[in-house]
Write a protein that holds these residues in place. Structure first.
Motif, mmCIF file in Angstrom:
data_model
loop_
_atom_site.group_PDB
_atom_site.id
_atom_site.type_symbol
_atom_site.label_atom_id
_atom_site.label_comp_id
_atom_site.label_asym_id
_atom_site.label_seq_id
_atom_site.Cartn_x
_atom_site.Cartn_y
_atom_site.Cartn_z
ATOM 1 N N HIS A 56 -7.455 -0.907 6.966
ATOM 2 C CA HIS A 56 -7.547 -2.018 6.026
ATOM 3 C C HIS A 56 -8.003 -3.278 6.773
ATOM 4 O O HIS A 56 -7.468 -3.578 7.838
ATOM 5 C CB HIS A 56 -6.191 -2.325 5.391
ATOM 6 C CG HIS A 56 -5.565 -1.164 4.687
ATOM 7 N ND1 HIS A 56 -6.268 -0.331 3.849
ATOM 8 C CD2 HIS A 56 -4.299 -0.708 4.671
ATOM 9 C CE1 HIS A 56 -5.447 0.581 3.366
ATOM 10 N NE2 HIS A 56 -4.253 0.383 3.856
ATOM 11 N N CYS A 76 0.849 -1.194 0.000
ATOM 12 C CA CYS A 76 0.000 0.000 0.000
ATOM 13 C C CYS A 76 0.884 1.242 0.000
ATOM 14 O O CYS A 76 1.801 1.362 0.810
ATOM 15 C CB CYS A 76 -0.896 -0.017 1.236
ATOM 16 S SG CYS A 76 -1.877 1.480 1.412
ATOM 17 N N CYS A 83 0.492 3.385 3.553
ATOM 18 C CA CYS A 83 1.010 2.997 4.871
ATOM 19 C C CYS A 83 2.105 1.941 4.804
ATOM 20 O O CYS A 83 2.692 1.604 5.822
ATOM 21 C CB CYS A 83 -0.139 2.496 5.753
ATOM 22 S SG CYS A 83 -0.930 1.017 5.110
ATOM 23 N N HIS A 115 -7.678 4.928 2.721
ATOM 24 C CA HIS A 115 -6.934 6.020 3.357
ATOM 25 C C HIS A 115 -7.699 7.332 3.235
ATOM 26 O O HIS A 115 -7.753 8.109 4.182
ATOM 27 C CB HIS A 115 -5.532 6.139 2.756
ATOM 28 C CG HIS A 115 -4.578 5.129 3.312
ATOM 29 N ND1 HIS A 115 -4.058 5.217 4.578
ATOM 30 C CD2 HIS A 115 -4.097 3.985 2.803
ATOM 31 C CE1 HIS A 115 -3.273 4.167 4.812
ATOM 32 N NE2 HIS A 115 -3.287 3.399 3.745
HETATM 33 ZN ZN LIG Z 1 -2.565 1.500 3.589
#
Ligand SMILES: [Zn+2]
Length: 76
Positions: free
Chosen positions: A68, A26, A29, A62
């Motif tokens: 998630h 991702c 993050c 996000h």
């Molecule tokens: Zn993320």
């Protein structure tokens, strides 16, 4: 269920017969998700499409400030 993405570190939950198709990180993050396919549905081109779909889903989470989930069911 033919395809699922599971957060790295949570993959003990996967079905043993499922094949690992690749990982996606991702951008928001840095968390990693592994894409798994059911044995009868293993398809690398589909996995690449699902990875692009998953990238958008993670970015949306996000934007909405949502966490998630550990597992995300992927479209066919
Ligand atoms: Zn993320």
């Amino acid at each position: 269920m033919k395809a699922v993405a599971i957060k790295k570190g949570q993959t003990r939950e996967r079905r043993p017969a499922f094949k690992e198709m690749g990982a996606l990180r991702c951008d928001g993050c840095g968390e990693e998700f592994i894409v798994f396919h059911a044995p009868a549905s293993v398809d690398r081109a589909v996995a690449e499409r699902q990875a692009r779909w998953l990238e958008k889903v993670l970015a949306e989470e996000h934007e909405r400030e949502r966490k998630h989930p550990d597992r995300i069911q992927l479209p066919d």
